[in-house]
Design a protein around this motif. Structure first.
Motif, PDB file in Angstrom:
ATOM      1  N   GLN A 185       0.827  -1.201   0.000  1.00 11.28           N
ATOM      2  CA  GLN A 185       0.000   0.000   0.000  1.00 11.28           C
ATOM      3  C   GLN A 185       0.866   1.257   0.000  1.00 11.28           C
ATOM      4  O   GLN A 185       0.544   2.245  -0.665  1.00 11.28           O
ATOM      5  CB  GLN A 185      -0.945  -0.013   1.203  1.00 11.28           C
ATOM      6  CG  GLN A 185      -2.060  -1.036   1.047  1.00 11.28           C
ATOM      7  CD  GLN A 185      -2.972  -1.111   2.257  1.00 11.28           C
ATOM      8  OE1 GLN A 185      -2.653  -0.584   3.322  1.00 11.28           O
ATOM      9  NE2 GLN A 185      -4.104  -1.770   2.098  1.00 11.28           N
ATOM     10  N   GLY A 186       1.965   1.215   0.732  1.00  9.32           N
ATOM     11  CA  GLY A 186       2.890   2.340   0.719  1.00  9.32           C
ATOM     12  C   GLY A 186       3.479   2.553  -0.662  1.00  9.32           C
ATOM     13  O   GLY A 186       3.617   3.693  -1.133  1.00  9.32           O
ATOM     14  N   GLU A 187       3.821   1.452  -1.339  1.00 11.72           N
ATOM     15  CA  GLU A 187       4.352   1.549  -2.697  1.00 11.72           C
ATOM     16  C   GLU A 187       3.297   2.102  -3.653  1.00 11.72           C
ATOM     17  O   GLU A 187       3.612   2.906  -4.542  1.00 11.72           O
ATOM     18  CB  GLU A 187       4.835   0.172  -3.168  1.00 11.72           C
ATOM     19  CG  GLU A 187       6.128  -0.266  -2.503  1.00 11.72           C
ATOM     20  CD  GLU A 187       6.432  -1.742  -2.690  1.00 11.72           C
ATOM     21  OE1 GLU A 187       7.612  -2.109  -2.605  1.00 11.72           O
ATOM     22  OE2 GLU A 187       5.488  -2.539  -2.905  1.00 11.72           O
ATOM     23  N   PHE A 188       2.055   1.691  -3.460  1.00 16.86           N
ATOM     24  CA  PHE A 188       0.997   2.201  -4.331  1.00 16.86           C
ATOM     25  C   PHE A 188       0.810   3.702  -4.132  1.00 16.86           C
ATOM     26  O   PHE A 188       0.674   4.455  -5.102  1.00 16.86           O
ATOM     27  CB  PHE A 188      -0.318   1.466  -4.076  1.00 16.86           C
ATOM     28  CG  PHE A 188      -1.400   1.837  -5.061  1.00 16.86           C
ATOM     29  CD1 PHE A 188      -1.419   1.268  -6.322  1.00 16.86           C
ATOM     30  CD2 PHE A 188      -2.372   2.768  -4.734  1.00 16.86           C
ATOM     31  CE1 PHE A 188      -2.394   1.623  -7.250  1.00 16.86           C
ATOM     32  CE2 PHE A 188      -3.347   3.128  -5.649  1.00 16.86           C
ATOM     33  CZ  PHE A 188      -3.363   2.553  -6.911  1.00 16.86           C
TER      34      PHE A 188
ATOM     35  N   PHE B 223       4.247  -1.829 -10.291  1.00 16.31           N
ATOM     36  CA  PHE B 223       4.502  -3.266 -10.403  1.00 16.31           C
ATOM     37  C   PHE B 223       5.163  -3.814  -9.137  1.00 16.31           C
ATOM     38  O   PHE B 223       4.905  -4.960  -8.751  1.00 16.31           O
ATOM     39  CB  PHE B 223       5.331  -3.569 -11.651  1.00 16.31           C
ATOM     40  CG  PHE B 223       4.493  -3.648 -12.897  1.00 16.31           C
ATOM     41  CD1 PHE B 223       3.710  -4.759 -13.152  1.00 16.31           C
ATOM     42  CD2 PHE B 223       4.459  -2.595 -13.791  1.00 16.31           C
ATOM     43  CE1 PHE B 223       2.911  -4.833 -14.284  1.00 16.31           C
ATOM     44  CE2 PHE B 223       3.662  -2.654 -14.931  1.00 16.31           C
ATOM     45  CZ  PHE B 223       2.882  -3.777 -15.182  1.00 16.31           C
ATOM     46  N   ALA B 224       5.974  -2.996  -8.486  1.00 14.72           N
ATOM     47  CA  ALA B 224       6.541  -3.416  -7.199  1.00 14.72           C
ATOM     48  C   ALA B 224       5.431  -3.604  -6.171  1.00 14.72           C
ATOM     49  O   ALA B 224       5.451  -4.545  -5.368  1.00 14.72           O
ATOM     50  CB  ALA B 224       7.553  -2.385  -6.711  1.00 14.72           C
ATOM     51  N   SER B 225       4.443  -2.716  -6.203  1.00 16.16           N
ATOM     52  CA  SER B 225       3.315  -2.812  -5.280  1.00 16.16           C
ATOM     53  C   SER B 225       2.523  -4.093  -5.517  1.00 16.16           C
ATOM     54  O   SER B 225       2.160  -4.798  -4.570  1.00 16.16           O
ATOM     55  CB  SER B 225       2.403  -1.591  -5.449  1.00 16.16           C
ATOM     56  OG  SER B 225       1.244  -1.708  -4.648  1.00 16.16           O
ATOM     57  N   LEU B 226       2.267  -4.403  -6.779  1.00 20.56           N
ATOM     58  CA  LEU B 226       1.524  -5.626  -7.092  1.00 20.56           C
ATOM     59  C   LEU B 226       2.304  -6.862  -6.660  1.00 20.56           C
ATOM     60  O   LEU B 226       1.732  -7.809  -6.092  1.00 20.56           O
ATOM     61  CB  LEU B 226       1.226  -5.689  -8.588  1.00 20.56           C
ATOM     62  CG  LEU B 226       0.536  -6.971  -9.079  1.00 20.56           C
ATOM     63  CD1 LEU B 226      -0.756  -7.236  -8.309  1.00 20.56           C
ATOM     64  CD2 LEU B 226       0.272  -6.902 -10.573  1.00 20.56           C
TER      65      LEU B 226
ATOM     66  N   ALA C 226       2.416 -10.916  -0.079  1.00 18.05           N
ATOM     67  CA  ALA C 226       1.728 -10.842   1.213  1.00 18.05           C
ATOM     68  C   ALA C 226       0.568 -11.829   1.270  1.00 18.05           C
ATOM     69  O   ALA C 226       0.338 -12.484   2.299  1.00 18.05           O
ATOM     70  CB  ALA C 226       1.228  -9.419   1.458  1.00 18.05           C
ATOM     71  N   LYS C 227      -0.159 -11.954   0.163  1.00 21.42           N
ATOM     72  CA  LYS C 227      -1.278 -12.903   0.125  1.00 21.42           C
ATOM     73  C   LYS C 227      -0.768 -14.342   0.217  1.00 21.42           C
ATOM     74  O   LYS C 227      -1.379 -15.183   0.891  1.00 21.42           O
ATOM     75  CB  LYS C 227      -2.092 -12.711  -1.152  1.00 21.42           C
ATOM     76  CG  LYS C 227      -2.742 -11.344  -1.305  1.00 21.42           C
ATOM     77  CD  LYS C 227      -3.647 -10.979  -0.141  1.00 21.42           C
ATOM     78  CE  LYS C 227      -4.852 -11.882  -0.024  1.00 21.42           C
ATOM     79  NZ  LYS C 227      -5.785 -11.419   1.050  1.00 21.42           N
ATOM     80  N   ALA C 228       0.339 -14.626  -0.462  1.00 17.08           N
ATOM     81  CA  ALA C 228       0.911 -15.978  -0.415  1.00 17.08           C
ATOM     82  C   ALA C 228       1.395 -16.314   0.994  1.00 17.08           C
ATOM     83  O   ALA C 228       1.165 -17.427   1.497  1.00 17.08           O
ATOM     84  CB  ALA C 228       2.056 -16.096  -1.416  1.00 17.08           C
ATOM     85  N   GLU C 229       2.051 -15.362   1.638  1.00 17.78           N
ATOM     86  CA  GLU C 229       2.544 -15.598   2.998  1.00 17.78           C
ATOM     87  C   GLU C 229       1.388 -15.865   3.960  1.00 17.78           C
ATOM     88  O   GLU C 229       1.467 -16.756   4.815  1.00 17.78           O
ATOM     89  CB  GLU C 229       3.358 -14.388   3.463  1.00 17.78           C
ATOM     90  CG  GLU C 229       4.710 -14.259   2.773  1.00 17.78           C
ATOM     91  CD  GLU C 229       5.421 -12.967   3.126  1.00 17.78           C
ATOM     92  OE1 GLU C 229       4.926 -12.253   4.032  1.00 17.78           O
ATOM     93  OE2 GLU C 229       6.456 -12.663   2.506  1.00 17.78           O
TER      94      GLU C 229
ATOM     95  N   ILE D 165      -5.967  -4.172 -13.049  1.00 16.76           N
ATOM     96  CA  ILE D 165      -5.639  -5.541 -12.632  1.00 16.76           C
ATOM     97  C   ILE D 165      -5.495  -5.610 -11.112  1.00 16.76           C
ATOM     98  O   ILE D 165      -5.985  -6.553 -10.466  1.00 16.76           O
ATOM     99  CB  ILE D 165      -4.352  -6.028 -13.331  1.00 16.76           C
ATOM    100  CG1 ILE D 165      -4.585  -6.185 -14.840  1.00 16.76           C
ATOM    101  CG2 ILE D 165      -3.868  -7.344 -12.714  1.00 16.76           C
ATOM    102  CD1 ILE D 165      -5.649  -7.199 -15.224  1.00 16.76           C
ATOM    103  N   MET D 166      -4.854  -4.623 -10.516  1.00 20.37           N
ATOM    104  CA  MET D 166      -4.723  -4.602  -9.059  1.00 20.37           C
ATOM    105  C   MET D 166      -6.099  -4.527  -8.396  1.00 20.37           C
ATOM    106  O   MET D 166      -6.370  -5.222  -7.411  1.00 20.37           O
ATOM    107  CB  MET D 166      -3.853  -3.418  -8.625  1.00 20.37           C
ATOM    108  CG  MET D 166      -2.402  -3.539  -9.058  1.00 20.37           C
ATOM    109  SD  MET D 166      -1.384  -2.124  -8.567  1.00 20.37           S
ATOM    110  CE  MET D 166      -1.228  -2.432  -6.805  1.00 20.37           C
ATOM    111  N   TYR D 167      -6.958  -3.693  -8.952  1.00 23.55           N
ATOM    112  CA  TYR D 167      -8.321  -3.560  -8.435  1.00 23.55           C
ATOM    113  C   TYR D 167      -9.070  -4.892  -8.551  1.00 23.55           C
ATOM    114  O   TYR D 167      -9.692  -5.364  -7.588  1.00 23.55           O
ATOM    115  CB  TYR D 167      -9.034  -2.455  -9.213  1.00 23.55           C
ATOM    116  CG  TYR D 167     -10.533  -2.431  -9.066  1.00 23.55           C
ATOM    117  CD1 TYR D 167     -11.143  -1.768  -8.005  1.00 23.55           C
ATOM    118  CD2 TYR D 167     -11.352  -3.066 -10.000  1.00 23.55           C
ATOM    119  CE1 TYR D 167     -12.521  -1.746  -7.875  1.00 23.55           C
ATOM    120  CE2 TYR D 167     -12.725  -3.049  -9.875  1.00 23.55           C
ATOM    121  CZ  TYR D 167     -13.305  -2.387  -8.819  1.00 23.55           C
ATOM    122  OH  TYR D 167     -14.668  -2.377  -8.686  1.00 23.55           O
TER     123      TYR D 167
END
Length: 253
Positions: A85-88, A119-122, A128-131, A222-224
């Motif tokens: 979120q910070g990257e976004f 792209f870094a944010s994605l 994070a979701k995988a972890e 795509i992120m959305y």
């Protein structure tokens, strides 16, 4: 800046349904017509609300959480709640620099920072979701294998994370996304080879404006869509980025 009436309606509905506002217990599951009635009952005539929301600076009442990804602590500075979120948020700041800078080279450098940070944010979001998934599941996602491309992470991980759902990869958003990812990888390669200055590659201001506009329909969409698929509450900044007004080159430029 203004958006169309159609966009304003969609923005309101998306904020109600998907954003991280404090009234989710009252609005979850509501259909569009019922959402209109809900605002009416809360003293906001929907037609007027749509008209007000066309103004980009207007904050939609009850359902727009304007806090960014940072927590401000007196005496302790700023803490980012999450990397992605910070990257976004940083990417949006670079987008604004791209738009508002009069120098084409500076605009291009800001655009480079914007697209690479998106792209870094994605990438951070998917990690994070995988972890989080791996904590509770035996069929762990290999989040340590950096050779897995971003496209493969989306195509392979999302069905695992959503119990079988998949992102539509046959639409314009995905086509733009893959083109932007290729562009991002090329830009990163050039930056490593030619820092500190990035050439503009002969891009005109109008062409750069078109690239900024395409971010909405590509990587940002795509992120959305991934947040919706993964049933994550979405920061209003991401929802708004989908509806960001068209960027254009003024006559003075």
């Amino acid at each position: 800046m203004k958006i169309s009436e159609k966009q304003a309606k969609k923005l309101i509905f998306d904020l109600v349904k998907y954003s991280d506002h404090s009234n989710r217990s009252l609005t979850d599951g509501l259909k569009n017509k019922t959402i209109e009635q809900w605002f009416e009952q809360n003293k906001y005539p929907f037609k007027r609300l749509v008209s007000d929301t066309r103004d980009w600076e207007y904050t939609v009442p009850f359902v727009e959480n304007t806090m960014d990804s940072k927590v401000y602590i007196r005496g302790a500075g700023i803490i980012n709640v999450s990397d992605y979120q910070g990257e976004f948020d940083s990417a949006l700041a670079y987008r604004d620099l791209t738009i508002n800078n009069a120098d084409i080279t500076a605009c291009y450098v800001a655009y480079y920072a914007c697209i690479t940070t998106l792209f870094a944010s994605l990438t951070s979001y998917l990690s994070a979701k995988a972890e989080a998934y791996n904590i509770d599941n035996a069929d762990m996602i290999d989040n340590e294998d950096k050779s897995v491309s971003l496209e493969d992470r989306v195509s392979q991980w999302v069905p695992i994370l959503t119990a079988g759902k998949a992102l539509d990869m046959n639409n314009k958003s995905w086509a733009l996304f893959t083109a932007q990812l290729a562009e991002c990888n090329t830009l990163v390669g050039k930056a490593h080879a030619s820092n500190p200055t990035l050439a503009t590659d002969g891009l005109s201001s109008a062409q750069l404006a078109a690239k900024v506009n395409d971010l909405r329909g590509g990587i940002i969409s795509i992120m959305y869509e991934l947040h919706v698929l993964l049933n994550d509450e979405i920061k209003s900044q991401l929802i708004r980025a989908v509806y960001f007004p068209d960027v254009y080159v003024s006559e003075a430029a």
